[in-house]
Design an enzyme around this catalytic site. Sequence first.
Site, short mmCIF file in Angstrom:
data_model
loop_
_atom_site.label_atom_id
_atom_site.label_comp_id
_atom_site.label_asym_id
_atom_site.label_seq_id
_atom_site.Cartn_x
_atom_site.Cartn_y
_atom_site.Cartn_z
CG ASN A 162 41.09 56.03 40.81
OD1 ASN A 162 40.40 55.24 41.71
ND2 ASN A 162 40.38 57.33 40.77
CG ASP A 163 42.15 53.55 37.13
OD1 ASP A 163 41.10 53.48 37.27
OD2 ASP A 163 42.64 54.10 35.86
CB VAL A 164 47.40 50.75 40.90
CG1 VAL A 164 47.62 51.17 39.54
CG2 VAL A 164 47.39 51.83 41.94
CB ALA A 208 40.34 52.67 33.84
#
Lengths: 519, 94
Positions: free
Chosen positions: A446-448, A488
């Site tokens: 997700n965050d990446v 995050a």
Amino acid sequence: MGSLFSTSVTPAQAGVQMTSVFRALTRSWIPAFAGTTVFGYTAPAHAATGEAVNPWVALAYLVSGVFFILALRGLSSPSTSRTGNRFGMAGMLIAVATTLVTHDIANIVEIAIAIAIGGLIGFLIARRIAMTAMPELVAAFHSLVGLAAVLVGWAAYLNPGAFGLLVGDSIGAVSKVEMGLGIAIGAITFSGSVIAFAKLSGRMSGSPILLPARHVINLGTLAAIIVLTALFAMASGHEETMPLIIALTVLAFVIGFLLIIPIGGADMPVVVSMLNSYSGWAAAAMGFTLGNTAMIITGALVGSSGAILSYIMCRAMNRSFLSVIAGGFGADDSAGGGEAKEQRPYKQGSADDAAFMLEQADKVIIIPGYGMAVAQAQHALREMTDLLEEKGVEVKFAIHPVAGRMPGHMNVLLAEASVDYDKVFELEDINSEFAQADVAFIIGANDVVNPAAKTDKSSPIYGMPVFDVDKAKQVFFIKRSMGGVGYAGVDNDVFYMDQTMMLLSDAKKMVEEIVKALD
Amino acid sequence: MDFISILSIFVLACFVGYYVVWSVTPALHTPLMAVTNAISSVIIVGALIAAAAADVPGAKWLGLLGIVLASVNIFGGFAVTARMLAMYKKKEKK
């Protein structure tokens, strides 16, 4: 020697450079060893038993240390890595055999039993552990190294004669500083790793636990440990030193615990690497105490290895090491994610839609993340890859340095599922290819892939290098539900792009359905 | 050995470690952690010395316990590394 290190070295050149370092090392050190061991090496353990001091002993430990260097060197490519591992085993065998041969052993049976018990447990664990559980296994192993360092430090304190530490009839001050540091680092490694293990294996919540005034408490405890080490070095006699070393040990256990509890689940890759580094420094400190080259070389290797891995992880998240250690990241998950989010429209697709689009594509890039590990979807993913390749689709895997819960976590899982490592690429090697890709297939990450890292200065992940999935013609995003946000705690614009199709399901189930639809 | 020779070895080994670890391919970072774990258990040397001496029972038992812990790590660490590395074999093309 100076000229060797003054030239700047890239990792690629390091190999050539290494051999010359070795040569220089061996050339200049062997005579030095021979000299010091004959004239300067006064080990009362040997002297007490009337055994001649042997320069070959120091040489044997040096060889063992060099073998450990070769073990790490082998990991520069998968093809040499297995030889490297064997070098590591040989190095360990040399170190253990040398120690046993050169010391008078009161009872070899006890030692053999101890090794057999430990060896059996270790071997069984290594055989049975699931690859997805690797991060917690590594954390658990770190805790053992830490505890072993504490035990050895204490044993050296209780029986300094056996370790050759006596100056007159008490332990030398330098030895006591080394001993104190070894025990402290070992204890921090132990309790820190136990917490990391508990968080990684889900026995403890991954969310940060924030104590009030924790920075003051932590710094105070660290200062107390340093002061105690100094007092311990200056004190003499058991009555004076005993309370100090006990306090030192207890405080070190406490600080290890305090340091790790405020660090959230997403920062665990950094923590695991950092503890890896600590376990090395603990071994090095003990090496100083015992004057043992094998332990010092190993400690330095492991210490720098862990430090470099922590650095790589921090860089991949664009965060400073200090901010990770300070902890608290991802603490406001629920609050931050909930309020700012407006309901935006997104497209939801089915496995059949995805299978159809994947079949039509020329080039597919798959981005796995921690969700893939949790769902154990790597085998199904490999089947999907095989089917697509049979249909002439080019499939590549893109791995972010912080994907998963430890460095290289995703690579191991894909290797377990027999994905050829030629198809697996690092972030900087593949990021330019998204513009030519027909499909970006995001599974459990997700965050990446969050473009906010490139555009939104207020985002907590701003500056973190991410995959340019928005450049791909079509994006599939496997996610359990729309509710959750990444670690995050930020919303992801990729969900709402025109070319994105959300596949809301368990990762493994979704991939299996796609496989069925492809057949 | 005097402190300065030991310190020299330590500092040089840190440099060696620095260059060697940067040359490790990122795909093998998990095996790297497992194998560094195994080799840092060379601390077993200290535990063996403690366990070999019979004169102080407390130190001997701490040493034996240390041997057990370090052995778990040595055997477990190398075995799990070998298991992981075996998976990185190149697949033959069908």
